[in-house]
Design a protein around this motif. Structure first.
Motif, PDB file in Angstrom:
ATOM      1  N   UNK A 115       0.844  -1.192   0.000  1.00  0.00           N
ATOM      2  CA  UNK A 115       0.000   0.000   0.000  1.00  0.00           C
ATOM      3  C   UNK A 115       0.881   1.245   0.000  1.00  0.00           C
ATOM      4  N   UNK A 116       0.536   2.188  -0.872  1.00  0.00           N
ATOM      5  CA  UNK A 116       1.348   3.407  -0.968  1.00  0.00           C
ATOM      6  C   UNK A 116       0.990   4.386   0.138  1.00  0.00           C
ATOM      7  N   UNK A 117       1.788   5.430   0.236  1.00  0.00           N
ATOM      8  CA  UNK A 117       1.414   6.598   1.021  1.00  0.00           C
ATOM      9  C   UNK A 117       0.193   7.259   0.400  1.00  0.00           C
ATOM     10  N   UNK A 118      -0.318   8.263   1.082  1.00  0.00           N
ATOM     11  CA  UNK A 118      -1.451   9.029   0.570  1.00  0.00           C
ATOM     12  C   UNK A 118      -0.953   9.997  -0.504  1.00  0.00           C
ATOM     13  N   UNK A 119      -1.615   9.959  -1.657  1.00  0.00           N
ATOM     14  CA  UNK A 119      -1.310  10.898  -2.732  1.00  0.00           C
ATOM     15  C   UNK A 119      -2.355  12.007  -2.765  1.00  0.00           C
ATOM     16  N   UNK A 120      -1.942  13.180  -3.232  1.00  0.00           N
ATOM     17  CA  UNK A 120      -2.861  14.309  -3.343  1.00  0.00           C
ATOM     18  C   UNK A 120      -3.761  14.139  -4.563  1.00  0.00           C
ATOM     19  N   UNK A 121      -4.894  14.855  -4.575  1.00  0.00           N
ATOM     20  CA  UNK A 121      -5.791  14.748  -5.745  1.00  0.00           C
ATOM     21  C   UNK A 121      -5.067  15.115  -7.038  1.00  0.00           C
ATOM     22  N   UNK A 122      -5.546  14.570  -8.147  1.00  0.00           N
ATOM     23  CA  UNK A 122      -4.977  14.876  -9.454  1.00  0.00           C
ATOM     24  C   UNK A 122      -5.826  15.948 -10.131  1.00  0.00           C
ATOM     25  N   UNK A 123      -5.199  16.709 -11.005  1.00  0.00           N
ATOM     26  CA  UNK A 123      -5.909  17.698 -11.823  1.00  0.00           C
ATOM     27  C   UNK A 123      -5.055  17.954 -13.063  1.00  0.00           C
ATOM     28  N   UNK A 124      -5.325  19.054 -13.773  1.00  0.00           N
ATOM     29  CA  UNK A 124      -4.545  19.330 -14.992  1.00  0.00           C
ATOM     30  C   UNK A 124      -3.061  19.506 -14.652  1.00  0.00           C
ATOM     31  N   UNK A 125      -2.780  20.077 -13.493  1.00  0.00           N
ATOM     32  CA  UNK A 125      -1.389  20.300 -13.103  1.00  0.00           C
ATOM     33  C   UNK A 125      -0.723  19.024 -12.607  1.00  0.00           C
ATOM     34  N   UNK A 126      -1.475  18.262 -11.838  1.00  0.00           N
ATOM     35  CA  UNK A 126      -0.906  17.079 -11.168  1.00  0.00           C
ATOM     36  C   UNK A 126      -1.564  15.830 -11.714  1.00  0.00           C
ATOM     37  N   UNK A 127      -0.903  15.176 -12.645  1.00  0.00           N
ATOM     38  CA  UNK A 127      -1.391  13.863 -13.023  1.00  0.00           C
ATOM     39  C   UNK A 127      -0.514  12.844 -12.309  1.00  0.00           C
ATOM     40  N   UNK A 128      -1.031  11.672 -12.127  1.00  0.00           N
ATOM     41  CA  UNK A 128      -0.255  10.626 -11.465  1.00  0.00           C
ATOM     42  C   UNK A 128      -0.067   9.474 -12.430  1.00  0.00           C
ATOM     43  N   UNK A 129       1.189   9.156 -12.697  1.00  0.00           N
ATOM     44  CA  UNK A 129       1.504   7.967 -13.474  1.00  0.00           C
ATOM     45  C   UNK A 129       2.422   7.087 -12.660  1.00  0.00           C
ATOM     46  N   UNK A 130       2.076   5.837 -12.564  1.00  0.00           N
ATOM     47  CA  UNK A 130       2.906   4.868 -11.860  1.00  0.00           C
ATOM     48  C   UNK A 130       3.408   3.858 -12.886  1.00  0.00           C
ATOM     49  N   UNK A 131       4.716   3.781 -13.024  1.00  0.00           N
ATOM     50  CA  UNK A 131       5.332   2.845 -13.963  1.00  0.00           C
ATOM     51  C   UNK A 131       6.064   1.794 -13.146  1.00  0.00           C
ATOM     52  N   UNK A 132       5.825   0.537 -13.453  1.00  0.00           N
ATOM     53  CA  UNK A 132       6.425  -0.521 -12.646  1.00  0.00           C
ATOM     54  C   UNK A 132       6.787  -1.719 -13.511  1.00  0.00           C
ATOM     55  N   UNK A 133       7.811  -2.413 -13.087  1.00  0.00           N
ATOM     56  CA  UNK A 133       8.237  -3.660 -13.711  1.00  0.00           C
ATOM     57  C   UNK A 133       7.737  -4.800 -12.853  1.00  0.00           C
ATOM     58  N   UNK A 134       7.276  -5.863 -13.496  1.00  0.00           N
ATOM     59  CA  UNK A 134       6.712  -6.966 -12.729  1.00  0.00           C
ATOM     60  C   UNK A 134       7.060  -8.297 -13.380  1.00  0.00           C
ATOM     61  N   UNK A 135       7.018  -9.330 -12.562  1.00  0.00           N
ATOM     62  CA  UNK A 135       7.344 -10.696 -12.985  1.00  0.00           C
ATOM     63  C   UNK A 135       6.309 -11.615 -12.348  1.00  0.00           C
ATOM     64  N   UNK A 136       5.623 -12.399 -13.161  1.00  0.00           N
ATOM     65  CA  UNK A 136       4.651 -13.365 -12.654  1.00  0.00           C
ATOM     66  C   UNK A 136       5.161 -14.745 -13.021  1.00  0.00           C
ATOM     67  N   UNK A 137       5.416 -15.570 -12.001  1.00  0.00           N
ATOM     68  CA  UNK A 137       6.002 -16.870 -12.304  1.00  0.00           C
ATOM     69  C   UNK A 137       4.994 -18.008 -12.208  1.00  0.00           C
ATOM     70  N   UNK A 138       4.019 -17.895 -11.322  1.00  0.00           N
ATOM     71  CA  UNK A 138       3.078 -19.009 -11.177  1.00  0.00           C
ATOM     72  C   UNK A 138       1.948 -18.879 -12.179  1.00  0.00           C
TER      73      UNK A 138
END
Length: 134
Positions: A65-88
């Motif tokens: 679980x992440x920290x609390x993020x502030x609301x998004x608007x035209x100035x503040x967009x939120x993009x989360x980029x992540x690398x992942x591996x699924x083995x099962x």
């Protein structure tokens, strides 16, 4: 202006993932830990750290679980980029959004084991008019 927080787990968990939000089952390890694949991070670095589910967790789930993020608007967009591996084959990775006025977590992305045993990358864009956690 855009600000990027890079999270590489080299020294600890990153700012977005506080230690106390790490559910049991997640471990910080690298490819040399002797715990099976992946044997390197997404760059092929065998000593670089990543988060992994311990093998005892195969039949259950664990959350980050992440920290609390502030609301998004035209100035503040939120993009989360992540690398992942699924083995099962049965493994499933889900990303959820919890707005502060809601009790429930809304699933906004998921992947199951069809792209097994390889690193993949994904970027999620989040819009929320109120404070939220991911």
């Amino acid at each position: 202006g855009s600000s990027w927080d890079k999270c590489d787990f080299e020294t600890n968990l990153c700012k977005a993932l506080p230690e106390f939000n790490l559910h049991p089952g997640w471990i910080r390890r690298n490819g040399q830990s002797g715990m099976g694949p992946p044997y390197s991070d997404h760059n092929g670095n065998e000593s670089a750290y990543f988060l992994s589910l311990s093998s005892e967790m195969q039949s259950s789930s664990a959350a980050l679980r992440t920290n609390v993020f502030l609301p998004t608007d035209e100035e503040r967009i939120c993009q989360i980029r992540f690398h992942y591996w699924v083995s099962q084959i049965s493994g499933k990775l889900m990303v959820g959004l919890q707005k502060h006025s809601e009790d429930t977590v809304t699933n906004i992305w998921q992947v199951s084991g069809e792209l097994r045993n390889q690193w993949n990358v994904n970027t999620i864009t989040i819009n929320s008019t109120e404070k939220y956690e991911v």
